[in-house]
Structures are given as C-alpha cells and as structure tokens.
Design a protein around this motif. Structure first.
Motif, PDB file in Angstrom:
ATOM      1  N   ALA A   1       0.838  -1.207   0.000  1.00 16.20           N
ATOM      2  CA  ALA A   1       0.000   0.000   0.000  1.00 16.20           C
ATOM      3  C   ALA A   1       0.869   1.251   0.000  1.00 16.20           C
ATOM      4  O   ALA A   1       0.584   2.237  -0.680  1.00 16.20           O
ATOM      5  N   LEU A   2       1.938   1.179   0.777  1.00 15.03           N
ATOM      6  CA  LEU A   2       2.866   2.326   0.867  1.00 15.03           C
ATOM      7  C   LEU A   2       3.462   2.630  -0.512  1.00 15.03           C
ATOM      8  O   LEU A   2       3.531   3.793  -0.942  1.00 15.03           O
ATOM      9  N   ILE A   3       3.866   1.547  -1.173  1.00 11.60           N
ATOM     10  CA  ILE A   3       4.438   1.720  -2.523  1.00 11.60           C
ATOM     11  C   ILE A   3       3.380   2.331  -3.451  1.00 11.60           C
ATOM     12  O   ILE A   3       3.653   3.250  -4.220  1.00 11.60           O
ATOM     13  N   GLY A   4       2.159   1.813  -3.333  1.00 16.03           N
ATOM     14  CA  GLY A   4       1.073   2.307  -4.183  1.00 16.03           C
ATOM     15  C   GLY A   4       0.827   3.788  -3.965  1.00 16.03           C
ATOM     16  O   GLY A   4       0.726   4.564  -4.923  1.00 16.03           O
ATOM     17  N   VAL A   5       0.774   4.199  -2.691  1.00 14.47           N
ATOM     18  CA  VAL A   5       0.501   5.617  -2.377  1.00 14.47           C
ATOM     19  C   VAL A   5       1.658   6.487  -2.875  1.00 14.47           C
ATOM     20  O   VAL A   5       1.435   7.535  -3.511  1.00 14.47           O
ATOM     21  N   ALA A   6       2.885   6.045  -2.570  1.00 12.93           N
ATOM     22  CA  ALA A   6       4.054   6.823  -3.005  1.00 12.93           C
ATOM     23  C   ALA A   6       4.060   6.981  -4.522  1.00 12.93           C
ATOM     24  O   ALA A   6       4.316   8.080  -5.047  1.00 12.93           O
TER      25      ALA A   6
ATOM     26  N   GLY B   1       1.302  -2.573  -5.489  1.00  8.83           N
ATOM     27  CA  GLY B   1       0.969  -1.471  -4.591  1.00  8.83           C
ATOM     28  C   GLY B   1      -0.538  -1.263  -4.493  1.00  8.83           C
ATOM     29  O   GLY B   1      -1.096  -1.125  -3.402  1.00  8.83           O
ATOM     30  N   PHE B   2      -1.208  -1.292  -5.632  1.00  4.86           N
ATOM     31  CA  PHE B   2      -2.660  -1.088  -5.620  1.00  4.86           C
ATOM     32  C   PHE B   2      -3.371  -2.253  -4.951  1.00  4.86           C
ATOM     33  O   PHE B   2      -4.388  -2.054  -4.270  1.00  4.86           O
ATOM     34  N   ALA B   3      -2.836  -3.469  -5.158  1.00  7.54           N
ATOM     35  CA  ALA B   3      -3.436  -4.638  -4.486  1.00  7.54           C
ATOM     36  C   ALA B   3      -3.329  -4.457  -2.974  1.00  7.54           C
ATOM     37  O   ALA B   3      -4.295  -4.709  -2.232  1.00  7.54           O
ATOM     38  N   GLY B   4      -2.159  -3.987  -2.524  1.00  5.86           N
ATOM     39  CA  GLY B   4      -1.942  -3.743  -1.091  1.00  5.86           C
ATOM     40  C   GLY B   4      -2.867  -2.656  -0.581  1.00  5.86           C
ATOM     41  O   GLY B   4      -3.498  -2.784   0.481  1.00  5.86           O
ATOM     42  N   LEU B   5      -2.981  -1.598  -1.351  1.00  9.67           N
ATOM     43  CA  LEU B   5      -3.821  -0.469  -0.957  1.00  9.67           C
ATOM     44  C   LEU B   5      -5.287  -0.915  -0.827  1.00  9.67           C
ATOM     45  O   LEU B   5      -5.974  -0.568   0.151  1.00  9.67           O
TER      46      LEU B   5
ATOM     47  N   LEU C   1       1.528   6.821  -6.565  1.00 14.81           N
ATOM     48  CA  LEU C   1       0.440   7.699  -6.999  1.00 14.81           C
ATOM     49  C   LEU C   1       0.807   9.169  -6.798  1.00 14.81           C
ATOM     50  O   LEU C   1       0.536  10.012  -7.665  1.00 14.81           O
ATOM     51  N   LEU C   2       1.412   9.452  -5.645  1.00 18.42           N
ATOM     52  CA  LEU C   2       1.811  10.837  -5.369  1.00 18.42           C
ATOM     53  C   LEU C   2       2.827  11.318  -6.400  1.00 18.42           C
ATOM     54  O   LEU C   2       2.749  12.439  -6.914  1.00 18.42           O
ATOM     55  N   LEU C   3       3.764  10.421  -6.692  1.00 21.57           N
ATOM     56  CA  LEU C   3       4.815  10.767  -7.658  1.00 21.57           C
ATOM     57  C   LEU C   3       4.215  11.043  -9.034  1.00 21.57           C
ATOM     58  O   LEU C   3       4.540  12.043  -9.684  1.00 21.57           O
ATOM     59  N   LEU C   4       3.317  10.162  -9.437  1.00 27.10           N
ATOM     60  CA  LEU C   4       2.688  10.346 -10.747  1.00 27.10           C
ATOM     61  C   LEU C   4       1.847  11.625 -10.763  1.00 27.10           C
ATOM     62  O   LEU C   4       1.859  12.385 -11.739  1.00 27.10           O
ATOM     63  N   GLY C   5       1.137  11.871  -9.651  1.00 28.08           N
ATOM     64  CA  GLY C   5       0.349  13.107  -9.547  1.00 28.08           C
ATOM     65  C   GLY C   5       1.246  14.320  -9.712  1.00 28.08           C
ATOM     66  O   GLY C   5       0.899  15.277 -10.414  1.00 28.08           O
TER      67      GLY C   5
END
Lengths: 345, 639
Positions: free
Chosen positions: A9-14, A53-57, A16-20
């Motif tokens: 989840a952490l990887i997913g959020v990070a 990451g998204f699976a974790g999130l 997403l933030l980076l892409l944003g």
C-alpha cells in the motif's frame, strides 16, 4: 500478510503521489531516471510495482472498512495507466502506441473485473443503479448521461471528420528489403553472401568469432575489452582496421551520427527524423553487414520504392569513399556499439 | 450372427476400397513421370544425336537437368494474358481463393477432430460418456459434410476464375504440375468416397470390431485429406520459392524438386496446425451460438460441453502454432533475405503487428473462457483472487508483443521523440522481446489450463504439498528463464539470438507437458468438491468463444494475404513476372477491409451451413441423452 500488504500500500501511495506530481508538473518525469540499458525492464518493473501497490492499498482499505467499489477500481486503474504512459515515460510516446496500449489495458481491466460472476456483478452494479434510477441522485445522473453522451459522441465525430491542417502520420519503412545485389565502383556484390574483407583475425583470415570477441562490451557506459584497444598503433589486423574505420567515421559521419554513434551529431537536429542511432538494438544490430554496405554506398536517394517516404538525407557515400573505406567504417560502427552483425548460419 | 459377419465383410471390403482409393493416385503416379520417363528417353536419344538436348540448372537445388518444359510466359497487360471484367481481377481471385481456403481448412480439420473424439469414445470405459463422445463426433462430421460440398463448389469457382482471368499464369502452373494435379483430382475422389462411407456407415458400424473398422476409416480419411493439402501447398510453395525449374522457368523433369521447395515443409506444418486451430474455433463458435439460442438446461449443458471440447482441441493446436510460424519465417529468411525483411521489417511489417494483435486476442480469449469456465465448478473460487496477476502477465506480454518497431507518428511526434526509435519502447519492437512476450502469454495460458483442470478437485496424494510447491517453483523458473533469455538476446550475435527461441520454446512446452502430466498424477483419485455443472456458465464465455473463432478467421485471411503479397510483382518469385495492372501492394486499409469482407462472407455462409445441418438434425438416442451433462461426471477430454 498484513505487513506485506501494508508495504504494498505504501508503494502504491508513493507511486500515486509521484505520478500526480508529474501530471501537474510539480515533479519532473526524470525524477526517477529511466536508466539507459535497463529502460524496457524498468518500465515493466515499475508497472508491476504499481499493481502490487494497488493490491496492497485495496487490501488495507478493505480491512479498514473503506473498500473502493470494484467499478472505481477498474476505471481508476485504467486512467492511472493512461496517465502513466503520458506523463511518466519520456521521451513522449506517439499517440498511436498509447492508443494501442490504452486499448489493451482496457481489455485487461475488463477481463479482471469480469473474470467471475461475483466481481462482474459488483462492477456493473453502479451502472445498473444509474440505469434503474431508483434514487434521486441516480435519476439526475441518468438525465445527465442522456444529454452528455450524445454530445460526447457528437464531439468525437466532429473532431474526427473536421479537416485538419496537421501533418499526416507516416508509416515509414525504416529498413526496406535490400536488392539481391548491388554494384559499387563497378563491382557487383551479392548481399546474401558477401562478407566484410576486414573482419579478419591476426592471421588475416576472415573470422567472425575472433572479431566478435574484440568488440566493446555492451551495457552501461560500454566498456572497451582489455587488450583490445584499436587506438594502440601496434595493433594489427582487425583492430587496426577498426582504427582506420574510426578515422573515416570521425572525418565523415560523426557530424550527423554523433561521436557516440547515437544519431545525435552536430547537424542531427537539422533533420527530421534525426540520423540513425546505431546504439539502438533495432538498427545495425538487426542487419547484415552487407545491408549496411548497400545503405552507406547508395544513401537516401538509393532507397527502393519500399523505403517510402524516403525520409533520409544520407549522401551516397560511394561518391566520396572507396569500397575499402566503406567496409572499414562499418567495422568501426559494430565495434563501437558492441553489436554483432546479423548472420544467417 | 450371420448378419454381423456380413457387416464385418462389408466393413473390411469398404476399408480395403478406401485404402485402394488412397493408393490409386500413387499407382497412377508411378508411370507419371510421364514427363520423367520421357526425359531419359530424350537423354538417350541425345547421346545418340550428339548435344542437341538442352540442359538447365535448377534455380534452387542447383542440379542440372534436361529441359522438358516451356519457359515461363512473359505476359503483357492486355486481354490475351489478363482478360478481365470491369473490375480488379486480383480482388476476385483473392475472394474465391480465400473462401475456398476457409472451407477447405474446415473440412480438413473437422474429420481430425472426429477421429480424436471417436477414439476417445471407443476407449472410454464409461458407457454413457462413450456415447456422448460418439454423438459429438457424429455431430461434427455432419456439419462438415455440408461444408464439404461447398468446398468443392468453391474449388470449381476458383479454377474457373483462374482460367478466365489469369489464363497465361494458370496454363504455366498447370503445365509444371500436370501429374500432381491429376493426382490431386483423384485424391479428391478418394476423399469424397471415404467421407460418404464414413458418414453413412456410422450407425451400421457402431459397436465392437466394426467400430474399430469405422475408426480406421477416419484415419484413412484424414491421411487422404492431409495429402491433399500437402499437394495444394506445393503450388503455393512453388510460387514463393520455385525449384525444379531453370532461370527461365523451364521444367527440368524432376517433379519431386518442384513439390519439395524450400518452404513446402514449413508451410505444411503451419497449415495443419492452423487448420486444426481454425476448425476448433469454428465448431466452438457453433456450439456457443447454439448455447446462447438454447431454451432448455439440457441443451445448454450439451452445447457448453461441445464448446469446451472444441475449444480445448483448437487451443491444443494453437499453442504450437506460433513456433511453427517462427520456423516458417526462419526458412523464408534463409531462402531470401529480401523476402524476410519485406515481411517482418519492411513493406508488410505493419501487417505483422496486426497479426500479433490477433494472436494476442486468441490467447486472451482462451484465458478468459477458462476463467469463466471455472465458475461452473465448486471449489475453483480459491484461484479467482489470483486471476488479476495472470491478467497482468498477459497484458504485459501482449503489449510487448504488439509494440511496433517503427511507430506510426506524425513528423511533430517524431521530432519530440528525438529519433525514429523510441529509446524505451523501441526495445520491445525487436524479435528478442517479442519471443519473450509470446512465451509469457502461452505459459500463462498453460497455467490457466492447469488451474481449470484442478478447479473442483483437491489432491489426496501424500506428496500433494510438495507437488504444489514444485509446480509453483517450476512455473516461476519458467517465467524467469523466458524473460532472462529475452533480455540476454540483446547482448549476443543475431544468429545465436535466433537460436535462443529454442530454449524459450522448450521452457514453454516443458510447462505444458510436465505440468499437465504432474497435475494429472496429482489429481488421480482426487477429492471432488462438486461436479462440473455444465451449462451453468456465463454468456460472456460464449462470446469469448465467438471472438476466438472470429479472430482465427480474420488471422487466417490476414496471413494468407501476407504470404501471397510477399511475392510483390511476381506470379512465381523471380521466374514469372506479374504484368497485370494490379501488380502492386494494396494499402493496409484496403487489405484490412478486404479481409473483413471475406470473414463476414464466410461467417454468413457458414451460418447457412449450420442451418442446413440443423434441418437434418438427427435425434439423439435416448440412452445417450441419459448421460447428458449436468448429471454426468466431467468429460475425460477436459482433464
């Protein structure tokens, strides 16, 4: 399991933030560099990390009782992927390829959300809710779609039909089929069977394996093989010819093809497309030496019909170089890039 | 008893007749060196008369032979060589040829299915299941029978089209292949005779020894069918890579050289596998259509099962198809470098991207169908949560597989990209990456199959845990090996890189054979979580089958066009030039529209064939109906 999912989840959020950040131009696309030599796998790896990451999130949000509906998961992932292709990958990917990838990812999302009946029901529930319009909000949405969809379709049609002044897209054939033979300086060379006369071992005999063993090592930075320095004047045979080919290259070719043979020479950006990048695995690494010989000798004006739209300004070098010089410069190009010419045995 | 003996005698006589029919062309062919026989005679005469006999050098085999044929005609654009209607003759011949090929492929593939299914019925111990297999095989051949007449009619139309629109070319080709064409015609007679006896003798020979005789007939039928196809392939092989003639196209007296050209064997293999996959797809689509139109659970169960069997057989031949295609391309490159580059790097390269797209659709549809099919098994839910990772693998493999080497872009995009090749995605555009992509897709399909096969079962063998771990590790290693070899391919000489496809293919096939075998052993005597509930499958799965069949049809049309177009402006490559006004390559758009029109026509006409078949629908015997799925254990074919 929970710890692993939390990490995901952490990887997913990070991510997403980076892409944003990249989408809104706060963070440059090059923040995490695409490393030369590893780029294709890096890209796949990054997308893989996002999926995990998204699976974790999703798992964590589910555990927290804040599950994202399957419908929005599907739509969200697809939009994410389109954004990733548009804003993360540099240099920009042509629209035609993004359209292909976008379609594949849409199909993949559909396969995922409809792989079993339960998921499919979950996915289509919001759509069915709007169609059934049992609540005020859904009624409103249904009316909104009633107006918006025709406008949207009309807009697309208008855009598609409207005459445009843009340059048309091109289906360029970069490597047209060569002729069976070519005549250079009065001598005919059969492309299927001819060989580079300077690809020889220390005894002066044609030796592909010997020369292959003495080329620059591929990979990051391209390393010269120990004891295989063509600039050493004592060297004879193959390495001597590589040196001579290099001299010819730097006297004639590097202005366009660049001193690193990557097609980015001094004059390169005066042309569109820029000159061939020999370090790309899709150019000389795919071709027989005789193909290069033919292309160098005949240049852009010697391209066959198949080479439409003949977007090459390369001069026919047979008018400036001898046959020997052409063979030597080809030898140098393979040596420097670390590629092996294609053979058919 | 007497009657039975009579039947036996009749069956043996029928079988002998078929074998006789099969051998007839060979017998006819023995003196058929009609030309070959004359040749030595001419040669002897020549010895007597001095050096009057002209010798020629074989363009491919490089052997010397006595010239016994006329040179290839040098045609001119006009009514003599190219009589025409007020229309493009090439399009007419394209249409006639493609339709004949579609039906020809179908009627060659379906009897092979019948043979396999009938055999399964004969060896299955479960009597109810055996009857169902038998009925299924009968249903298949019934569909094929109507299509067979259409194939013959379309073949006639094709010949007339050749004779009326391309007389000079057809005259030359038939001059070269004179003995082969007669053998072909005779084999067609043998095929027809065998097929009718096989079909109409079905009920008479349904048990015991007679059943084995009947089964043998299907073998004979398929041998004839396959030989027929080989002969037809020799003509297109000759047109692409001529042999047995000199530079002027004069026949040198050795018919085997003319048949056995550089591309004949790869074409044969590719077409057998392609036909089988295509046939499976068409029958699966038929079953899907019937499933969707079914009004009773019983019918749904039957057609669900039929669709599954047809799909499984089709996919069994689809899996090795890319490898056969790879061999064909390798031989094309070896034969003529220009031809290979025109196909895969030059003029026709974009069509190969479309082909890759279609191949991907085939495998994606197959996987999707299998995942849907898991829905009719209790216990398969445990695999559902992992499907998203399979989707990811498939999508990545697919995207790599379809990435073009030369991208379509506007000059502005080209400039923004900074060169003709994209520095990241350009790497996916070469063969090394594509081999990795397709092998990942196929391995994932194998994994989906394994999951399907164990969907409603729990292994009871003592070493089940170890077996599961071993399988997991095996698949993981396979993926790593395939991807690693794809990367390694960038760092080695091209000739070695081409060879890397062998370990990649071996890895994929190892997964297929070893994992299937291991899974079967592990699932022997497994605990059933519940029966396969045939008929209880989503409608989406049936659309996937229809998609599978349509993609097959479209891809066949496309590949046929590519194979034919690669000759560019030659009727017979480098021997007989095409001087008609249509000796140019069509645009990609026109070709795609033409292929779509062919596909549409085929599907409309085959629907008519299906409808005709349904008019004479044979009532299923009551006792075999009793075993119809729903209340029946899963079919042997599925696992």
């Amino acid at each position: 399991m929970k710890a692993l999912m939390s990490l995901g989840a952490l990887i997913g959020v990070a991510g997403l933030l980076l892409l944003g950040g990249m989408i809104f131009d706060i963070v440059p696309s090059t923040t995490i560099r695409l490393v030369e030599g590893y780029m294709p796998m890096q890209l796949l790896f990054e997308v893989g990390c996002y999926v995990i990451g998204f699976a974790g999130l999703s798992y964590i949000l589910n555990a927290m009782g804040m599950a994202i509906p399957r419908f929005w998961q599907g739509i969200g992932f697809w939009v994410f992927f389109l954004m990733y292709l548009k804003y993360r990958v540099y240099p920009p990917i042509p629209f035609s390829v993004r359209a292909m990838y976008g379609t594949v990812s849409l199909v993949a999302v559909f396969m995922w959300v409809s792989a079993n009946e339960e998921d499919w029901q979950k996915f289509k529930q919001p759509i069915m809710n709007v169609l059934d319009a049992q609540t005020g909000m859904n009624k409103l949405l249904r009316y909104a779609y009633l107006f918006l969809l025709p406008i949207l379709i009309g807009g697309f049609s208008y855009n598609a039909m409207m005459p445009k002044s843009e340059e048309p897209i091109e289906l360029r054939t970069v490597h047209p089929a060569p002729p069976a033979s070519t005549k250079v300086h009065g001598k005919t060379y059969t492309l299927q069977t001819s060989q580079n006369p300077y690809r020889v071992n220390t005894e002066g005999k044609y030796d592909q394996e010997y020369t292959n063993a003495n080329i620059v090592e591929q990979g990051m930075g391209r390393l010269m093989k120990p004891n295989a320095n063509p600039w050493d004047e004592k060297n004879q045979g193959y390495l001597k010819y590589v040196r001579e080919g290099g001299e010819i290259f730097f006297q004639n070719c590097h202005f366009c093809h660049g001193d690193n043979l990557n097609g980015r020479g001094l004059h390169a950006f005066a042309f569109n497309p820029i000159p061939a990048n020999f370090t790309d695995p899709g150019t000389i690494a795919q071709l027989q030496e005789t193909f290069i010989f033919w292309r160098v000798a005949k240049g852009g004006i010697g391209l066959p019909n198949e080479g439409f739209p003949w977007a090459s300004v390369m001069p026919p070098w047979e008018q400036h170089l001898t046959v020997d010089e052409i063979w030597k410069v080809i030898l140098f190009e393979y040596w420097h890039t670390g590629y092996y010419p294609r053979t058919w045995d | 008893m007497g009657l039975l003996t009579g039947k036996r005698v009749f069956s043996v006589v029928a079988l002998c007749m078929m074998v006789g029919l099969l051998l007839l062309p060979i017998v006819v062919a023995l003196p058929s060196p009609a030309i070959g026989e004359e040749a030595p005679a001419v040669g002897d005469q020549a010895k007597k008369d001095g050096d009057k006999v002209e010798k020629g050098r074989d363009v491919y085999y490089k052997t010397e032979g006595i010239v016994v044929g006329a040179p290839a005609p040098k045609t001119t654009d006009g009514p003599k060589d190219y009589p025409r209607y007020n229309f493009e003759s090439r399009v007419l011949i394209w249409f006639a040829n493609q339709q004949h090929l579609y039906y020809g492929s179908f009627v060659l593939a379906v009897p092979i299915f019948c043979m396999i299914i009938e055999f399964m019925g004969v060896v299955t111990k479960d009597k109810a299941l055996a009857k169902r297999y038998d009925q299924l095989a009968y249903d298949f051949i019934k569909i094929s029978l109507t299509a067979y007449s259409l194939t013959a009619i379309l073949g006639g139309i094709l010949i007339f089209t050749f004779l009326t629109l391309y007389p000079a070319f057809f005259s030359y080709l038939s001059g070269i292949f004179r003995p082969v064409m007669h053998i072909y015609a005779l084999m067609f007679v043998a095929e027809s005779g065998t097929l009718y006896i096989y079909y109409y003798g079905w009920d008479k020979m349904k048990e015991g020894f007679l059943k084995w005789i009947h089964l043998s007939m299907s073998v004979v039928l398929n041998v004839i069918g396959t030989l027929l196809m080989f002969l037809a392939n020799s003509w297109i092989g000759f047109m692409m890579s001529p042999a047995g003639v000199d530079e002027q196209g004069r026949y040198l007296g050795n018919i085997w050289h003319v048949i056995h050209t550089a591309l004949w064997n790869p074409l044969n293999l590719h077409r057998i596998l392609g036909n089988m996959a295509f046939g499976g797809g068409v029958v699966a689509a038929y079953a899907a259509y019937k499933f969707l139109a079914s009004k009773t659970d019983e019918d749904r169960a039957h057609y669900d099962w039929m669709g599954y069997i047809a799909m499984a057989l089709g996919v069994a031949f689809l899996i090795p198809l890319p490898f056969a295609g790879y061999w064909l391309m390798r031989e094309v490159y070896a034969y003529r470098q220009q031809m290979g580059i025109t196909l895969m790097g030059g003029l026709l390269a974009w069509l190969f991207i479309i082909q890759a797209t279609m191949i991907g659709i085939l495998f994606l549809s197959t996987n999707y169908y299998l995942w849907q099919a898991m829905g009719r098994m209790r216990g398969a839910e445990k695999y559902q949560r992992y499907i998203k990772y399979l989707v990811f693998l498939l999508a990545c493999g697919y995207m790599v597989f379809i990435t073009p080497h030369t991208m379509v872009m506007s000059p502005a995009e080209l400039k923004a990209m900074g060169g003709q090749q994209h520095p990241v995605l350009g790497n996916y555009g070469v063969m090394s990456a594509k081999n990795g992509g397709i092998n990942v897709i196929i391995t994932t399909t194998v994994l989906s199959f394994v999951w399907y096969m164990r969907g409603n079962k729990v292994s009871t063998v003592s070493w089940a845990k170890f077996g599961n771990i071993f399988m997991g590790v095996f698949f993981a290693c396979a993926y790593i090996n395939i991807i690693w070899l794809a990367i390694y391919g960038y760092y080695i000489p091209a000739n070695v890189r081409v060879g890397l496809s062998v370990p990649q293919v071996a890895t994929t096939l190892s997964c297929l054979f070893f994992m299937f075998a291991l899974n079967s052993v592990m699932m022997r005597g497994a605990k059933q979580m519940g029966p396969i509930e045939w008929g209880k499958i989503s409608a989406r799965s049936q659309y996937a089958l229809i998609m599978l069949a349509t993609a097959f049809t479209w891809m066949m049309g496309l590949m046929g066009y590519i194979r034919s177009s690669v000759r560019l402006f030659w009727h017979v490559n480098e021997i007989m030039r095409d001087n008609s006004p249509w000796a140019y390559t069509h645009t990609v758009g026109f070709a795609a529209n033409m292929i779509s029109a062919n596909v549409l026509f085929f599907w409309i006409s085959i629907l008519f064939v299906f409808w005709l078949g349904s008019l004479t629908a044979k009532k299923v015997p009551v006792e075999s109906k009793a075993g119809i799925p729903g209340s029946v254990p899963q079919p042997a074919a599925s696992h």
